[in-house]
Scaffold this active site. Structure first.
Site, PDB file in Angstrom:
ATOM      1  N   LYS A 153      -1.178  36.121  31.714  1.00  0.00           N
ATOM      2  CA  LYS A 153      -0.438  37.202  31.538  1.00  0.00           C
ATOM      3  C   LYS A 153       0.762  36.560  30.789  1.00  0.00           C
ATOM      4  O   LYS A 153       1.331  35.550  31.100  1.00  0.00           O
ATOM      5  CB  LYS A 153      -0.070  37.720  32.868  1.00  0.00           C
ATOM      6  CG  LYS A 153      -1.063  38.521  33.552  1.00  0.00           C
ATOM      7  CD  LYS A 153      -1.487  39.680  32.782  1.00  0.00           C
ATOM      8  CE  LYS A 153      -2.416  40.487  33.603  1.00  0.00           C
ATOM      9  NZ  LYS A 153      -2.765  41.709  32.818  1.00  0.00           N
ATOM     10  N   LYS A 184      -7.337  33.843  32.073  1.00  0.00           N
ATOM     11  CA  LYS A 184      -6.517  34.485  30.881  1.00  0.00           C
ATOM     12  C   LYS A 184      -5.170  34.442  31.582  1.00  0.00           C
ATOM     13  O   LYS A 184      -4.814  34.472  32.835  1.00  0.00           O
ATOM     14  CB  LYS A 184      -7.184  36.128  31.222  1.00  0.00           C
ATOM     15  CG  LYS A 184      -6.118  37.346  30.956  1.00  0.00           C
ATOM     16  CD  LYS A 184      -6.710  38.493  30.862  1.00  0.00           C
ATOM     17  CE  LYS A 184      -6.030  39.891  31.707  1.00  0.00           C
ATOM     18  NZ  LYS A 184      -6.619  41.074  31.617  1.00  0.00           N
ATOM     19  N   SER A 244      -7.854  36.171  35.907  1.00  0.00           N
ATOM     20  CA  SER A 244      -6.710  36.593  35.330  1.00  0.00           C
ATOM     21  C   SER A 244      -5.363  35.999  36.137  1.00  0.00           C
ATOM     22  O   SER A 244      -5.252  36.227  37.562  1.00  0.00           O
ATOM     23  CB  SER A 244      -6.608  38.199  35.261  1.00  0.00           C
ATOM     24  OG  SER A 244      -5.451  38.369  35.167  1.00  0.00           O
ATOM     25  N   ASP A 247      -2.751  37.948  27.832  1.00  0.00           N
ATOM     26  CA  ASP A 247      -2.665  39.536  28.036  1.00  0.00           C
ATOM     27  C   ASP A 247      -1.107  39.957  28.055  1.00  0.00           C
ATOM     28  O   ASP A 247      -0.566  39.499  29.196  1.00  0.00           O
ATOM     29  CB  ASP A 247      -3.300  40.008  29.344  1.00  0.00           C
ATOM     30  CG  ASP A 247      -3.356  41.428  29.442  1.00  0.00           C
ATOM     31  OD1 ASP A 247      -2.762  42.304  28.578  1.00  0.00           O
ATOM     32  OD2 ASP A 247      -3.978  42.144  30.536  1.00  0.00           O
ATOM     33  N   GLU A 289      -4.711  40.250  24.280  1.00  0.00           N
ATOM     34  CA  GLU A 289      -4.766  41.557  24.749  1.00  0.00           C
ATOM     35  C   GLU A 289      -3.747  42.566  24.715  1.00  0.00           C
ATOM     36  O   GLU A 289      -2.788  42.069  24.993  1.00  0.00           O
ATOM     37  CB  GLU A 289      -5.509  41.204  26.046  1.00  0.00           C
ATOM     38  CG  GLU A 289      -5.999  42.756  26.901  1.00  0.00           C
ATOM     39  CD  GLU A 289      -6.387  42.393  28.279  1.00  0.00           C
ATOM     40  OE1 GLU A 289      -6.584  41.211  28.624  1.00  0.00           O
ATOM     41  OE2 GLU A 289      -6.807  43.427  28.836  1.00  0.00           O
ATOM     42  N   LYS A 321     -12.626  49.154  30.799  1.00  0.00           N
ATOM     43  CA  LYS A 321     -12.186  49.322  32.369  1.00  0.00           C
ATOM     44  C   LYS A 321     -12.803  50.840  32.712  1.00  0.00           C
ATOM     45  O   LYS A 321     -12.293  51.873  32.357  1.00  0.00           O
ATOM     46  CB  LYS A 321     -11.170  49.487  32.610  1.00  0.00           C
ATOM     47  CG  LYS A 321     -10.117  48.048  32.791  1.00  0.00           C
ATOM     48  CD  LYS A 321      -8.604  48.005  33.121  1.00  0.00           C
ATOM     49  CE  LYS A 321      -7.886  46.713  33.057  1.00  0.00           C
ATOM     50  NZ  LYS A 321      -6.693  46.718  32.768  1.00  0.00           N
ATOM     51  N   GLY A 329     -10.323  44.206  34.953  1.00  0.00           N
ATOM     52  CA  GLY A 329     -10.167  44.417  36.394  1.00  0.00           C
ATOM     53  C   GLY A 329      -8.826  45.118  36.740  1.00  0.00           C
ATOM     54  O   GLY A 329      -8.006  44.725  36.061  1.00  0.00           O
ATOM     55  N   ASP A 345      -6.612  47.375  25.516  1.00  0.00           N
ATOM     56  CA  ASP A 345      -7.043  47.721  26.814  1.00  0.00           C
ATOM     57  C   ASP A 345      -6.423  49.178  26.950  1.00  0.00           C
ATOM     58  O   ASP A 345      -7.055  50.210  26.855  1.00  0.00           O
ATOM     59  CB  ASP A 345      -6.471  46.620  27.758  1.00  0.00           C
ATOM     60  CG  ASP A 345      -6.450  47.141  29.202  1.00  0.00           C
ATOM     61  OD1 ASP A 345      -6.982  48.101  29.585  1.00  0.00           O
ATOM     62  OD2 ASP A 345      -5.739  46.484  30.019  1.00  0.00           O
TER      63      ASP A 345
HETATM   64  O1  NPG Z   1      -8.735  40.333  38.470  1.00  0.00           O
HETATM   65  O2  NPG Z   1      -8.776  42.555  38.905  1.00  0.00           O
HETATM   66  C1  NPG Z   1      -8.165  41.454  38.519  1.00  0.00           C
HETATM   67  C2  NPG Z   1      -7.240  41.667  37.867  1.00  0.00           C
HETATM   68  C3  NPG Z   1      -7.351  41.614  36.225  1.00  0.00           C
HETATM   69  O3  NPG Z   1      -5.226  41.258  34.914  1.00  0.00           O
HETATM   70  C4  NPG Z   1      -6.038  42.133  35.540  1.00  0.00           C
HETATM   71  N1  NPG Z   1      -5.563  43.423  35.482  1.00  0.00           N
HETATM   72  O4  NPG Z   1      -3.528  44.404  33.032  1.00  0.00           O
HETATM   73  O5  NPG Z   1      -5.642  44.244  33.116  1.00  0.00           O
HETATM   74  C5  NPG Z   1      -4.611  44.200  33.592  1.00  0.00           C
HETATM   75  C6  NPG Z   1      -4.367  43.827  35.189  1.00  0.00           C
HETATM   76  C7  NPG Z   1      -4.054  45.134  35.873  1.00  0.00           C
HETATM   77  C8  NPG Z   1      -3.953  44.804  37.453  1.00  0.00           C
HETATM   78  C9  NPG Z   1      -3.747  46.269  35.631  1.00  0.00           C
HETATM   79  C10 NPG Z   1      -3.544  45.736  38.093  1.00  0.00           C
HETATM   80  C11 NPG Z   1      -3.724  47.051  36.322  1.00  0.00           C
HETATM   81  C12 NPG Z   1      -3.463  47.091  37.730  1.00  0.00           C
END
Ligand code: NPG
Length: 376
Positions: A167, A165, A139, A192, A217, A266, A294, A242
């Site tokens: 953002k 992915k 990500s 996302d 997402e 998650k 994650g 999500d």
């Molecule tokens: O590789 O763990 C990872 C990060 C994946 O993008 C990711 N997480 O919105 O899904 C999300 C985001 C996130 C990160 C959400 C930190 C909350 C805290």
């Protein structure tokens, strides 16, 4: 007969662990992990669970401070001193408390680890997971400009990741996504938004719809499913929810009204493995693919995510990258490495299959509390 264990002691550990590099999403910029680890002790064994809350209530209303409070004052008193035979008993002991899924999951998941160790099996086996390695992706946070983004994507592709992915947020969406798509026409690509748009942004969503994405997402509000259903009617690309999904019921309602065609599970957001597995099963029955999200976890949470993602309906690559992407020296070992086929091995040792490095724990821990059960 299932082996039972007494929960004799529970400890909370707060860590402030710097990330290898800051991670920016539409609602926050994360520079370090502000994680709360829960250890549950019984029968000479220790189980671990991770609450990957952030400093502020941005992704979720929970923070590390609220998690500490809810665990200490509500969840731990409900669990300490109990005799546990099955981890699925734990949610019932905490059901009088509303919400706080990240805190709830950390405690329930620590009991799963404890019981798996007591039975001498891996967490994957206890959960009913099938695969020994799971497909993963990376990500990529919001970047300063398109050249920086292309360079970052390139670097991760060279490292072996086959699913990317991106953002997005208003002002950082169609242009960067098109740039990546043009450069890599066959790449498994998804975006996302972390809730950054409204239905008024339909033209942006339609432009993204033309970018051949695996999924979009959580484009809309964090507690909406109705507008997502409306948006999905206008898009070919599957919407993946999500933030909107906190329980098996949320998943059922969202699917019933057509608010999404994919769900990101998650384990923290849904309150633990018991609920995560139910959502997995519900989606499998309805032919809806799921994948494992994650939250920049340490190796404790990453091992938990890998065990979960070994369930058969986790058919899309998870946001579970190699350990070195997150922290210079993780709190637990061994580190997870990326295989050449963009998979990561699911731990096979008993329980979570990772061991907390006590030197690291003491180095990064800035708060610690012990709760013991005394028979009166
Ligand atoms: O590789 O763990 C990872 C990060 C994946 O993008 C990711 N997480 O919105 O899904 C999300 C985001 C996130 C990160 C959400 C930190 C909350 C805290």
């Amino acid at each position: 007969m299932a082996q039972t264990l007494s929960i004799e002691r529970i400890e909370l550990h707060h860590l402030a662990l710097p990330l290898v590099s800051p991670f920016e999403i539409s609602v926050a910029r994360v520079t370090h992990s502000d994680t709360v680890l829960v250890s549950v002790h019984g029968g000479g064994l220790t189980g671990w669970g991770e609450c990957p809350a952030t400093v502020g209530p941005y992704y979720s209303y929970e923070t590390s401070a609220t998690a500490w409070h809810i665990l200490r004052d509500h969840f731990i008193p409900a669990v300490l001193g109990r005799t546990v035979a099955r981890p699925a008993d734990v949610p019932g002991w905490m059901s009088h408390v509303r919400g706080h899924p990240l805190a709830r999951a950390a405690l329930e998941n620590a009991v799963w680890d404890l019981l798996a160790q007591a039975r001498g099996c891996s967490l994957r086996e206890l959960l009913g997971g099938e695969r020994a390695r799971v497909p993963v992706g990376v990500s990529i946070g919001i970047q300063p400009d398109v050249p920086a983004l292309l360079e970052t994507v390139e670097r991760h592709l060279q490292a072996g990741y086959r699913r990317i992915k991106l953002k997005i947020k208003p002002g950082w969406d169609v242009v960067p996504v098109q740039a990546v798509r043009e450069r890599w026409p066959d790449l498994l690509l998804q975006v996302d938004a972390n809730t950054a748009y409204t239905l008024a942004d339909l033209p942006v969503m339609q432009a993204l719809d033309a970018c051949d994405l695996l999924l979009i997402e959580q484009p809309l509000h964090h507690d909406d499913i109705v507008d997502h259903a409306e948006l999905q009617r206008h898009l070919r690309t599957p919407i993946c929810l999500d933030e909107s999904i906190h329980s098996p019921d949320h998943a059922r309602w969202a699917l019933q009204i057509g608010a999404c065609r994919v769900i990101n599970i998650k384990v923290g957001r849904v309150g633990g493995f018991t609920a995560a597995r139910r959502i997995h099963d519900l989606c499998a029955e309805q032919g809806i693919p799921v994948w494992c999200g994650g939250m920049l976890e340490t190796n404790v949470g990453r091992a938990a995510n890998l065990a979960l993602a070994s369930l058969p309906n986790f058919t899309l690559p998870g946001d579970i990258s190699a350990s070195r992407r997150y922290y210079h020296e993780d709190i637990a070992e061994p580190d997870f490495e990326l295989n050449p086929d963009s998979t990561i091995d699911v731990p096979a040792a008993p329980g979570l299959g990772v061991r907390v490095r006590s030197r690291q724990l003491h180095k990064w821990r800035d708060r610690h509390e012990v709760f013991s059960y005394h028979v009166s």
